[in-house]
Design a protein around this motif. Structure first.
Motif, short mmCIF file in Angstrom:
data_model
loop_
_atom_site.label_atom_id
_atom_site.label_comp_id
_atom_site.label_asym_id
_atom_site.label_seq_id
_atom_site.Cartn_x
_atom_site.Cartn_y
_atom_site.Cartn_z
N PRO A 1 -2.07 6.25 2.31
CA PRO A 1 -3.00 5.21 3.09
C PRO A 1 -1.68 3.92 3.64
O PRO A 1 -2.01 3.30 4.74
CB PRO A 1 -3.58 4.69 1.93
CG PRO A 1 -3.57 5.66 1.03
CD PRO A 1 -2.39 6.45 0.96
N GLY A 2 -0.82 3.66 2.95
CA GLY A 2 0.27 2.83 3.75
C GLY A 2 0.66 3.13 5.05
O GLY A 2 1.21 2.56 5.86
N TYR A 3 1.09 4.50 5.03
CA TYR A 3 1.41 5.31 6.41
C TYR A 3 0.37 5.19 7.35
O TYR A 3 0.72 4.97 8.66
CB TYR A 3 1.47 6.68 6.23
CG TYR A 3 2.47 7.52 7.23
CD1 TYR A 3 3.59 7.40 7.33
CD2 TYR A 3 1.70 8.56 7.87
CE1 TYR A 3 4.27 8.00 8.53
CE2 TYR A 3 2.22 9.43 8.70
CZ TYR A 3 3.73 8.99 9.14
OH TYR A 3 4.19 9.49 10.11
N TRP A 4 -0.70 5.29 6.93
CA TRP A 4 -1.92 4.93 7.89
C TRP A 4 -2.02 3.64 8.42
O TRP A 4 -2.69 3.43 9.54
CB TRP A 4 -3.12 5.58 7.22
CG TRP A 4 -3.34 7.05 7.15
CD1 TRP A 4 -2.75 8.04 7.88
CD2 TRP A 4 -4.30 7.72 6.31
NE1 TRP A 4 -3.09 9.32 7.42
CE2 TRP A 4 -4.10 9.26 6.63
CE3 TRP A 4 -5.19 7.47 5.33
CZ2 TRP A 4 -4.56 10.37 5.75
CZ3 TRP A 4 -5.95 8.43 4.71
CH2 TRP A 4 -5.61 9.78 4.83
N LEU A 5 -1.89 2.71 7.33
CA LEU A 5 -1.91 1.33 7.88
C LEU A 5 -0.89 1.06 8.81
O LEU A 5 -1.27 0.35 9.77
CB LEU A 5 -1.70 0.55 6.62
CG LEU A 5 -2.00 -0.79 6.71
CD1 LEU A 5 -3.20 -1.43 7.37
CD2 LEU A 5 -1.51 -1.72 5.33
N ASP A 6 0.32 1.34 8.68
CA ASP A 6 1.19 1.08 9.60
C ASP A 6 1.12 1.81 10.78
O ASP A 6 1.30 1.14 12.02
CB ASP A 6 2.77 1.69 9.06
CG ASP A 6 3.26 0.91 7.63
OD1 ASP A 6 2.89 -0.41 7.65
OD2 ASP A 6 4.07 1.43 7.18
N VAL B 1 0.97 -1.24 -0.18
CA VAL B 1 -0.13 -0.14 0.01
C VAL B 1 0.79 1.25 0.07
O VAL B 1 1.50 1.57 0.90
CB VAL B 1 -1.16 -0.17 1.41
CG1 VAL B 1 -1.72 1.15 1.25
CG2 VAL B 1 -1.70 -1.48 1.36
N PRO B 2 0.93 1.93 -0.89
CA PRO B 2 1.80 2.86 -1.04
C PRO B 2 1.31 4.37 -0.71
O PRO B 2 0.02 4.51 -0.36
CB PRO B 2 1.91 3.30 -2.78
CG PRO B 2 0.72 2.84 -3.32
CD PRO B 2 0.17 1.64 -2.31
N GLY B 3 2.10 5.31 -0.39
CA GLY B 3 1.82 6.70 0.32
C GLY B 3 1.20 6.81 1.38
O GLY B 3 1.60 6.01 2.28
#
Length: 98
Positions: free
Chosen positions: A62-67, A58-60
């Motif tokens: 959304p990936g940051y929020w996922l982490d 998941v890039p960008g």
């Protein structure tokens, strides 16, 4: 991940303390928990989310929020576990022997 921990340390600490508080005030009961199809579905969801985070699929943003969400949820669960076990220990120590 170090950037997440440095920038959101207050939120991470808050999720840990909130988990500790929820574990402390919850009723100490060793129930069955989530079992059956619901339990397998929840475990599958956790495995998929962790796999997405580890593979960086998941890039960008959304990936940051996922982490960030996974780290906060893990800290919340760790706080719940510690709070519940400490509450059980305190209640067991304060109960008079039968």
């Amino acid at each position: 991940m170090v950037h997440v921990a440095q920038f959101f340390w207050g939120w991470l600490l808050a999720s840990l303390l909130l988990g500790f508080a929820m574990g402390w005030i919850s009723v100490v009961q060793r129930g069955e928990g989530v079992a059956g199809a619901w339990g397998r579905a929840l475990w599958a969801l956790v495995v998929v989310l962790v796999a997405l985070a580890l593979s960086r699929a998941v890039p960008g943003r959304p990936g940051y929020w996922l982490d960030l969400g996974l780290v906060m949820f893990g800290l919340y669960l760790a706080g719940c576990t510690v709070g519940a076990y400490l509450r059980a220990w305190v209640v067991a120590r304060s109960t008079p022997p039968a």
